[in-house]
Design a protein around this motif. Structure first.
Motif, PDB file in Angstrom:
ATOM      1  N   LYS A 175     -35.852 -66.234 -11.283  1.00 39.36           N
ATOM      2  CA  LYS A 175     -37.016 -65.948 -12.122  1.00 39.36           C
ATOM      3  C   LYS A 175     -36.783 -66.407 -13.561  1.00 39.36           C
ATOM      4  CE  LYS A 175     -38.765 -61.914  -9.598  1.00 39.36           C
ATOM      5  NZ  LYS A 175     -39.059 -60.462  -9.711  1.00 39.36           N
ATOM      6  N   LYS A 176     -35.581 -66.188 -14.071  1.00 36.63           N
ATOM      7  CA  LYS A 176     -35.282 -66.599 -15.447  1.00 36.63           C
ATOM      8  C   LYS A 176     -35.311 -68.114 -15.592  1.00 36.63           C
ATOM      9  CE  LYS A 176     -32.538 -62.573 -16.836  1.00 36.63           C
ATOM     10  NZ  LYS A 176     -31.208 -62.086 -17.292  1.00 36.63           N
ATOM     11  N   ASN A 177     -34.825 -68.820 -14.571  1.00 35.59           N
ATOM     12  CA  ASN A 177     -34.853 -70.281 -14.609  1.00 35.59           C
ATOM     13  C   ASN A 177     -36.281 -70.801 -14.554  1.00 35.59           C
ATOM     14  OD1 ASN A 177     -34.879 -72.979 -12.694  1.00 35.59           O
ATOM     15  ND2 ASN A 177     -33.243 -73.021 -14.218  1.00 35.59           N
ATOM     16  N   LEU A 178     -37.097 -70.179 -13.716  1.00 39.56           N
ATOM     17  CA  LEU A 178     -38.497 -70.592 -13.616  1.00 39.56           C
ATOM     18  C   LEU A 178     -39.243 -70.316 -14.920  1.00 39.56           C
ATOM     19  CD1 LEU A 178     -39.294 -69.309  -9.998  1.00 39.56           C
ATOM     20  CD2 LEU A 178     -38.904 -71.673 -10.719  1.00 39.56           C
ATOM     21  N   TRP A 179     -38.937 -69.173 -15.547  1.00 38.14           N
ATOM     22  CA  TRP A 179     -39.590 -68.856 -16.825  1.00 38.14           C
ATOM     23  C   TRP A 179     -39.170 -69.852 -17.904  1.00 38.14           C
ATOM     24  CZ3 TRP A 179     -43.748 -66.923 -18.477  1.00 38.14           C
ATOM     25  CH2 TRP A 179     -43.904 -66.527 -19.802  1.00 38.14           C
ATOM     26  N   LYS A 180     -37.917 -70.265 -17.881  1.00 35.94           N
ATOM     27  CA  LYS A 180     -37.463 -71.294 -18.825  1.00 35.94           C
ATOM     28  C   LYS A 180     -38.285 -72.569 -18.648  1.00 35.94           C
ATOM     29  CE  LYS A 180     -33.605 -74.418 -19.762  1.00 35.94           C
ATOM     30  NZ  LYS A 180     -32.197 -74.781 -19.463  1.00 35.94           N
ATOM     31  N   GLN A 181     -38.488 -72.989 -17.400  1.00 36.43           N
ATOM     32  CA  GLN A 181     -39.267 -74.203 -17.147  1.00 36.43           C
ATOM     33  C   GLN A 181     -40.697 -74.051 -17.654  1.00 36.43           C
ATOM     34  OE1 GLN A 181     -38.921 -76.004 -13.179  1.00 36.43           O
ATOM     35  NE2 GLN A 181     -37.155 -74.695 -12.789  1.00 36.43           N
ATOM     36  N   ILE A 182     -41.269 -72.889 -17.472  1.00 31.01           N
ATOM     37  CA  ILE A 182     -42.635 -72.632 -17.929  1.00 31.01           C
ATOM     38  C   ILE A 182     -42.733 -72.771 -19.445  1.00 31.01           C
ATOM     39  CG2 ILE A 182     -44.350 -70.781 -18.224  1.00 31.01           C
ATOM     40  CD1 ILE A 182     -43.534 -69.843 -15.371  1.00 31.01           C
ATOM     41  N   ILE A 183     -41.772 -72.189 -20.152  1.00 28.19           N
ATOM     42  CA  ILE A 183     -41.802 -72.232 -21.618  1.00 28.19           C
ATOM     43  C   ILE A 183     -41.555 -73.650 -22.133  1.00 28.19           C
ATOM     44  CG2 ILE A 183     -40.704 -71.387 -23.723  1.00 28.19           C
ATOM     45  CD1 ILE A 183     -42.572 -69.435 -22.147  1.00 28.19           C
ATOM     46  N   VAL A 184     -40.642 -74.375 -21.517  1.00 29.24           N
ATOM     47  CA  VAL A 184     -40.407 -75.769 -21.911  1.00 29.24           C
ATOM     48  C   VAL A 184     -41.696 -76.572 -21.756  1.00 29.24           C
ATOM     49  CG1 VAL A 184     -39.212 -77.912 -21.289  1.00 29.24           C
ATOM     50  CG2 VAL A 184     -37.931 -75.763 -21.411  1.00 29.24           C
ATOM     51  N   ALA A 185     -42.352 -76.436 -20.602  1.00 32.53           N
ATOM     52  CA  ALA A 185     -43.590 -77.182 -20.349  1.00 32.53           C
ATOM     53  C   ALA A 185     -44.685 -76.784 -21.330  1.00 32.53           C
ATOM     54  CB  ALA A 185     -44.046 -76.949 -18.910  1.00 32.53           C
ATOM     55  N   LYS A 186     -44.762 -75.507 -21.670  1.00 29.26           N
ATOM     56  CA  LYS A 186     -45.789 -75.046 -22.608  1.00 29.26           C
ATOM     57  C   LYS A 186     -45.574 -75.651 -23.995  1.00 29.26           C
ATOM     58  CE  LYS A 186     -47.673 -70.892 -24.824  1.00 29.26           C
ATOM     59  NZ  LYS A 186     -47.628 -69.417 -24.908  1.00 29.26           N
ATOM     60  N   ILE A 187     -44.360 -75.566 -24.516  1.00 31.36           N
ATOM     61  CA  ILE A 187     -44.101 -76.076 -25.865  1.00 31.36           C
ATOM     62  C   ILE A 187     -44.249 -77.596 -25.901  1.00 31.36           C
ATOM     63  CG2 ILE A 187     -42.428 -76.194 -27.752  1.00 31.36           C
ATOM     64  CD1 ILE A 187     -41.218 -73.590 -26.732  1.00 31.36           C
ATOM     65  N   GLU A 188     -43.838 -78.274 -24.831  1.00 32.27           N
ATOM     66  CA  GLU A 188     -44.023 -79.729 -24.770  1.00 32.27           C
ATOM     67  C   GLU A 188     -45.513 -80.076 -24.854  1.00 32.27           C
ATOM     68  OE1 GLU A 188     -40.268 -81.511 -22.197  1.00 32.27           O
ATOM     69  OE2 GLU A 188     -42.036 -80.791 -21.126  1.00 32.27           O
ATOM     70  N   ASN A 189     -46.352 -79.352 -24.146  1.00 27.52           N
ATOM     71  CA  ASN A 189     -47.794 -79.638 -24.193  1.00 27.52           C
ATOM     72  C   ASN A 189     -48.387 -79.276 -25.547  1.00 27.52           C
ATOM     73  OD1 ASN A 189     -48.220 -80.885 -21.754  1.00 27.52           O
ATOM     74  ND2 ASN A 189     -48.781 -79.017 -20.660  1.00 27.52           N
ATOM     75  N   GLN A 190     -47.882 -78.234 -26.185  1.00 27.62           N
ATOM     76  CA  GLN A 190     -48.323 -77.923 -27.549  1.00 27.62           C
ATOM     77  C   GLN A 190     -47.982 -79.079 -28.481  1.00 27.62           C
ATOM     78  OE1 GLN A 190     -46.231 -74.190 -28.109  1.00 27.62           O
ATOM     79  NE2 GLN A 190     -48.082 -72.990 -27.762  1.00 27.62           N
ATOM     80  N   ALA A 191     -46.781 -79.621 -28.327  1.00 29.64           N
ATOM     81  CA  ALA A 191     -46.353 -80.744 -29.167  1.00 29.64           C
ATOM     82  C   ALA A 191     -47.228 -81.978 -28.914  1.00 29.64           C
ATOM     83  CB  ALA A 191     -44.889 -81.065 -28.893  1.00 29.64           C
ATOM     84  N   ARG A 192     -47.550 -82.230 -27.644  1.00 29.63           N
ATOM     85  CA  ARG A 192     -48.397 -83.380 -27.316  1.00 29.63           C
ATOM     86  C   ARG A 192     -49.780 -83.237 -27.937  1.00 29.63           C
ATOM     87  NH1 ARG A 192     -45.924 -82.474 -21.999  1.00 29.63           N
ATOM     88  NH2 ARG A 192     -44.321 -84.075 -21.665  1.00 29.63           N
ATOM     89  N   LEU A 193     -50.323 -82.030 -27.906  1.00 27.59           N
ATOM     90  CA  LEU A 193     -51.648 -81.818 -28.498  1.00 27.59           C
ATOM     91  C   LEU A 193     -51.601 -82.067 -29.999  1.00 27.59           C
ATOM     92  CD1 LEU A 193     -54.573 -80.955 -28.543  1.00 27.59           C
ATOM     93  CD2 LEU A 193     -53.831 -78.564 -28.528  1.00 27.59           C
ATOM     94  N   LEU A 194     -50.586 -81.563 -30.669  1.00 27.67           N
ATOM     95  CA  LEU A 194     -50.486 -81.780 -32.114  1.00 27.67           C
ATOM     96  C   LEU A 194     -50.349 -83.265 -32.442  1.00 27.67           C
ATOM     97  CD1 LEU A 194     -48.198 -78.790 -33.172  1.00 27.67           C
ATOM     98  CD2 LEU A 194     -50.664 -79.024 -33.511  1.00 27.67           C
ATOM     99  N   ASN A 195     -49.558 -83.980 -31.660  1.00 29.92           N
ATOM    100  CA  ASN A 195     -49.435 -85.426 -31.878  1.00 29.92           C
ATOM    101  C   ASN A 195     -50.777 -86.121 -31.673  1.00 29.92           C
ATOM    102  OD1 ASN A 195     -46.693 -85.647 -32.571  1.00 29.92           O
ATOM    103  ND2 ASN A 195     -46.047 -85.686 -30.434  1.00 29.92           N
ATOM    104  N   GLU A 196     -51.519 -85.661 -30.686  1.00 28.65           N
ATOM    105  CA  GLU A 196     -52.818 -86.264 -30.372  1.00 28.65           C
ATOM    106  C   GLU A 196     -53.794 -86.135 -31.527  1.00 28.65           C
ATOM    107  OE1 GLU A 196     -56.397 -84.674 -27.726  1.00 28.65           O
ATOM    108  OE2 GLU A 196     -54.714 -85.301 -26.482  1.00 28.65           O
ATOM    109  N   ILE A 197     -53.744 -85.017 -32.249  1.00 27.33           N
ATOM    110  CA  ILE A 197     -54.701 -84.784 -33.337  1.00 27.33           C
ATOM    111  C   ILE A 197     -54.139 -85.183 -34.700  1.00 27.33           C
ATOM    112  CG2 ILE A 197     -55.865 -82.956 -32.063  1.00 27.33           C
ATOM    113  CD1 ILE A 197     -54.412 -80.915 -33.794  1.00 27.33           C
ATOM    114  N   GLY A 198     -53.014 -85.902 -34.682  1.00 33.67           N
ATOM    115  CA  GLY A 198     -52.459 -86.421 -35.930  1.00 33.67           C
ATOM    116  C   GLY A 198     -51.541 -85.475 -36.673  1.00 33.67           C
ATOM    117  N   LYS A 199     -51.093 -84.411 -36.015  1.00 36.50           N
ATOM    118  CA  LYS A 199     -50.145 -83.485 -36.630  1.00 36.50           C
ATOM    119  C   LYS A 199     -48.732 -83.810 -36.155  1.00 36.50           C
ATOM    120  CE  LYS A 199     -53.602 -81.266 -38.510  1.00 36.50           C
ATOM    121  NZ  LYS A 199     -53.931 -79.883 -38.167  1.00 36.50           N
ATOM    122  N   ASP A 200     -47.740 -83.128 -36.705  1.00 33.03           N
ATOM    123  CA  ASP A 200     -46.345 -83.439 -36.388  1.00 33.03           C
ATOM    124  C   ASP A 200     -45.849 -82.646 -35.181  1.00 33.03           C
ATOM    125  OD1 ASP A 200     -43.768 -84.351 -36.434  1.00 33.03           O
ATOM    126  OD2 ASP A 200     -43.135 -83.166 -38.169  1.00 33.03           O
ATOM    127  N   GLY A 201     -46.211 -83.124 -33.989  1.00 30.70           N
ATOM    128  CA  GLY A 201     -45.724 -82.479 -32.780  1.00 30.70           C
ATOM    129  C   GLY A 201     -44.247 -82.711 -32.548  1.00 30.70           C
TER     130      GLY A 201
END
Length: 293
Positions: free
Chosen positions: A103-129
């Protein structure tokens, strides 16, 4: 086949006839029909909507997620089929017996994927992802040092300005975010049931009053898709949760999601994620599948 999303924002009667959902306008008497097998989601917003038990049962058998709204016209509850998969007992047993390290490993993967997508969105709108790379590159098992929370504080300020505070009862665009996340949660809950998983058995989220902690877990990497829609609405000056904003947020379920250069509709993407969790629980793979925004 991608299912339809039906939105009922005015007074009507819903009933079943010949495997069709019959929609009768209470004011004009006008009748419309929709095949039950075409319906993936039904959002019942207006408090004067009435629906028959046979219609509800037919929607349930079709594994359609029915979302009921409260007097504030905000999603408040869902109807889901408890018999939408023929291996329920097997998968429930796997969920119950899942080890803490898994469960802890799966939660780690979830958080990595979430922050990566947050970074991609910021890059998309011209912010520093790219500033988020240290956060998603250094998530520990179970996110024990709360990289998710640290990244979130920077993320919201980058997305909506220094003065924005993310809160369910906060200022605009919080109401838009709340509505979008409710729709996403319903979609994820439907996918969870379709994969034979039980939504009350979460990986990380735990609350005795929460019937869908697993949906709250698995939807985390998908939240930036809602944020993307809300950011565009906010940028266009659409800060109120009116019918137009709701229609835009409901289109979330039809957005494209990309898995390793393969694009799938959001509805299918959610099912890909839940199916990958079943494989992880069975020991067939160690990797959860999430789309890259």
């Amino acid at each position: 086949m991608v299912k339809r999303t039906l939105f009922f924002g005015s007074a009507c009667r819903l009933s079943l006839k010949n495997s069709q959902l019959v929609i009768e306008n209470k004011e004009t008497g006008e009748l419309k029909t929709c095949p039950m097998e075409d319906i993936g989601y039904a959002v019942i917003e207006d408090q004067s909507v009435s629906i028959t038990i046979p219609a509800l049962n037919a929607l349930s058998r079709n594994n359609s997620a029915v979302v009921f709204c409260d007097e504030r016209r905000m999603p408040s509850s869902m109807l889901l089929n408890l018999d939408s998969n023929n291996v329920l007992a097997e998968v429930y047993k796997l969920q119950i017996e899942a080890s803490a390290p898994l469960k802890k490993n799966l939660w780690k993967q979830i958080i990595v994927a979430k922050i990566e997508n947050q970074a991609r969105l910021l890059n998309e709108i011209g912010k520093d992802g790219n500033a988020f790379k240290p956060y998603y590159m250094n998530v520990k098992s179970g996110d024990s040092d709360n990289r998710e929370g640290i990244a979130a504080r920077l993320y919201w300020k980058s997305l909506f300005g220094e003065g924005f505070i993310r809160s369910r009862e906060g200022d605009s665009p919080n109401a838009l975010l709340n509505y979008g996340y409710s729709i996403l949660r319903a979609g994820m809950a439907r996918a969870i049931m379709g994969s034979g998983l039980f939504p009350a058995f979460g990986l990380f989220h735990k609350n005795r009053y929460n019937a869908f902690p697993l949906a709250d877990d698995l939807m985390e990497p998908y939240r930036p898709y809602v944020d993307q829609i809300v950011y565009q609405l906010h940028s266009d000056g659409k800060v109120k949760l009116d019918i137009g904003a709701k229609q835009e947020l409901l289109r979330l379920l039809f957005k494209d999601a990309c898995f390793n250069n393969v694009t799938r509709p959001m509805e299918i993407a959610l099912s890909i994620t839940t199916a990958s969790l079943v494989k992880c629980l069975k020991g067939e793979t160690k990797q959860l599948l999430f789309p890259a925004l």
